[in-house]
Design a protein around this motif. Structure first.
Motif, PDB file in Angstrom:
ATOM      1  N   GLN A   1       0.822  -1.221   0.000  1.00 21.66           N
ATOM      2  CA  GLN A   1       0.000   0.000   0.000  1.00 21.66           C
ATOM      3  C   GLN A   1       0.852   1.266   0.000  1.00 21.66           C
ATOM      4  OE1 GLN A   1      -3.428  -0.553  -0.155  1.00 21.66           O
ATOM      5  NE2 GLN A   1      -2.764  -2.660  -0.239  1.00 21.66           N
ATOM      6  N   GLU A   2       2.044   1.180  -0.570  1.00 29.65           N
ATOM      7  CA  GLU A   2       2.862   2.395  -0.683  1.00 29.65           C
ATOM      8  C   GLU A   2       3.720   2.306  -1.941  1.00 29.65           C
ATOM      9  OE1 GLU A   2       6.803   1.700   1.913  1.00 29.65           O
ATOM     10  OE2 GLU A   2       4.976   1.695   3.130  1.00 29.65           O
ATOM     11  N   PHE A   3       4.250   3.443  -2.362  1.00 28.77           N
ATOM     12  CA  PHE A   3       5.041   3.466  -3.582  1.00 28.77           C
ATOM     13  C   PHE A   3       6.471   3.038  -3.270  1.00 28.77           C
ATOM     14  CE2 PHE A   3       7.884   5.742  -6.597  1.00 28.77           C
ATOM     15  CZ  PHE A   3       7.478   5.085  -7.750  1.00 28.77           C
ATOM     16  N   VAL A   4       6.987   2.101  -4.065  1.00 26.80           N
ATOM     17  CA  VAL A   4       8.359   1.625  -3.899  1.00 26.80           C
ATOM     18  C   VAL A   4       9.106   1.882  -5.205  1.00 26.80           C
ATOM     19  CG1 VAL A   4       9.812  -0.411  -3.513  1.00 26.80           C
ATOM     20  CG2 VAL A   4       7.659  -0.176  -2.267  1.00 26.80           C
ATOM     21  N   GLU A   5      10.187   2.606  -5.104  1.00 27.88           N
ATOM     22  CA  GLU A   5      11.033   2.856  -6.289  1.00 27.88           C
ATOM     23  C   GLU A   5      11.793   1.569  -6.549  1.00 27.88           C
ATOM     24  OE1 GLU A   5      11.683   5.032  -9.229  1.00 27.88           O
ATOM     25  OE2 GLU A   5      11.416   6.483  -7.605  1.00 27.88           O
ATOM     26  N   ALA A   6      11.506   0.913  -7.668  1.00 25.75           N
ATOM     27  CA  ALA A   6      12.098  -0.409  -7.904  1.00 25.75           C
ATOM     28  C   ALA A   6      13.252  -0.331  -8.891  1.00 25.75           C
ATOM     29  CB  ALA A   6      11.037  -1.353  -8.433  1.00 25.75           C
ATOM     30  N   ILE A   7      14.200  -1.259  -8.727  1.00 26.90           N
ATOM     31  CA  ILE A   7      15.273  -1.373  -9.716  1.00 26.90           C
ATOM     32  C   ILE A   7      14.826  -2.389 -10.763  1.00 26.90           C
ATOM     33  CG2 ILE A   7      17.147  -0.771  -8.111  1.00 26.90           C
ATOM     34  CD1 ILE A   7      17.677  -3.855  -7.923  1.00 26.90           C
ATOM     35  N   PRO A   8      15.405  -2.377 -11.980  1.00 24.20           N
ATOM     36  CA  PRO A   8      14.972  -3.332 -13.006  1.00 24.20           C
ATOM     37  C   PRO A   8      15.039  -4.772 -12.505  1.00 24.20           C
ATOM     38  CG  PRO A   8      16.443  -1.710 -13.949  1.00 24.20           C
ATOM     39  CD  PRO A   8      16.468  -1.488 -12.458  1.00 24.20           C
TER      40      PRO A   8
ATOM     41  N   GLY B   1      10.669  -9.932 -15.277  1.00 25.18           N
ATOM     42  CA  GLY B   1      11.452  -8.863 -15.911  1.00 25.18           C
ATOM     43  C   GLY B   1      11.068  -8.647 -17.376  1.00 25.18           C
ATOM     44  N   GLY B   2      11.148  -7.377 -17.814  1.00 28.98           N
ATOM     45  CA  GLY B   2      10.679  -7.039 -19.158  1.00 28.98           C
ATOM     46  C   GLY B   2      11.752  -6.676 -20.167  1.00 28.98           C
TER      47      GLY B   2
END
Length: 202
Positions: free
Chosen positions: A43-50, A79-80
């Motif tokens: 329920q919070e924003f997480v800055e993600a690494i690739p 992963g994209g």
């Protein structure tokens, strides 16, 4: 990869609230798949690494106005990057639903996203698997609305048995995620009923 875990969710006639649905989140790199996953989980924003491989989380979701229906989604976020896309099919085999995430603000990559979406949904084992397209990053200027994304991705060209829905969303504030997952849940139930009906006819 991960196939043995799909056996946890057999095709039962009606889904009891404790049963988990197997869902795979795919899309181009930098579309925001992992941030969406952790927005749902925490329920919070997480800055993600690739993502180099995959992330897997179990997410409980209240369906509808009634707080009694709680469904667990077993979510695989894959992963994209281009070199990882051939692996998608290993994760989507026997999945209950596909979530395809696009960066709605990155208009120049929509054609690339369309090619990948149609490639994965055309695989024999994915025929008829419901698809939820999340048009992410609606908080950004110039983001395409969901209706526009649906046209550009040519969802009307998907197999006629493939239920699909496009929802605008934002991993930043979580908008659109709840209605999107509710729609995915509905489409999964509808497909299970059709499959059950087909089996009876045989």
């Amino acid at each position: 990869m991960g196939n043995q875990l799909t056996d946890i969710a057999p095709n039962t006639p009606f889904l009891p609230s404790f049963q988990s649905l197997h869902v795979v989140v795919i899309g181009l790199d930098s579309a925001g798949k992992t941030s969406l996953l952790y927005r749902l989980k925490l329920q919070e924003f997480v800055e993600a690494i690739p993502t180099k491989g995959f992330n897997m989380e179990r997410i409980k979701v209240n369906i509808g106005n009634s707080k009694t229906t709680i469904t667990t989604f077993q979510v695989w976020d894959v992963g994209g990057q281009e070199k990882l896309r051939p692996l998608w099919k290993s994760y989507t085999r026997r999945t209950d639903g596909l979530v395809f995430v696009v960066d709605a603000a990155e208009v120049e990559r929509m054609e690339e996203a369309k090619v990948e979406l149609h490639r994965i949904t055309r695989l024999a084992e994915n025929q008829g698997v419901p698809v939820l397209v999340l048009a992410n990053k609606q908080d950004r200027d110039g983001a395409m609305p969901a209706t526009e994304v649906e046209k550009v991705l040519a969802l009307h060209e998907l197999n006629s048995s493939t239920l699909h829905h496009t929802e605008g969303c934002s991993a930043l504030d979580g908008q659109g995620l709840q209605p999107g997952l509710e729609k995915l849940y509905e489409m999964i139930l509808k497909r299970k009923k059709v499959l059950r009906h087909t089996k009876k006819k045989r």
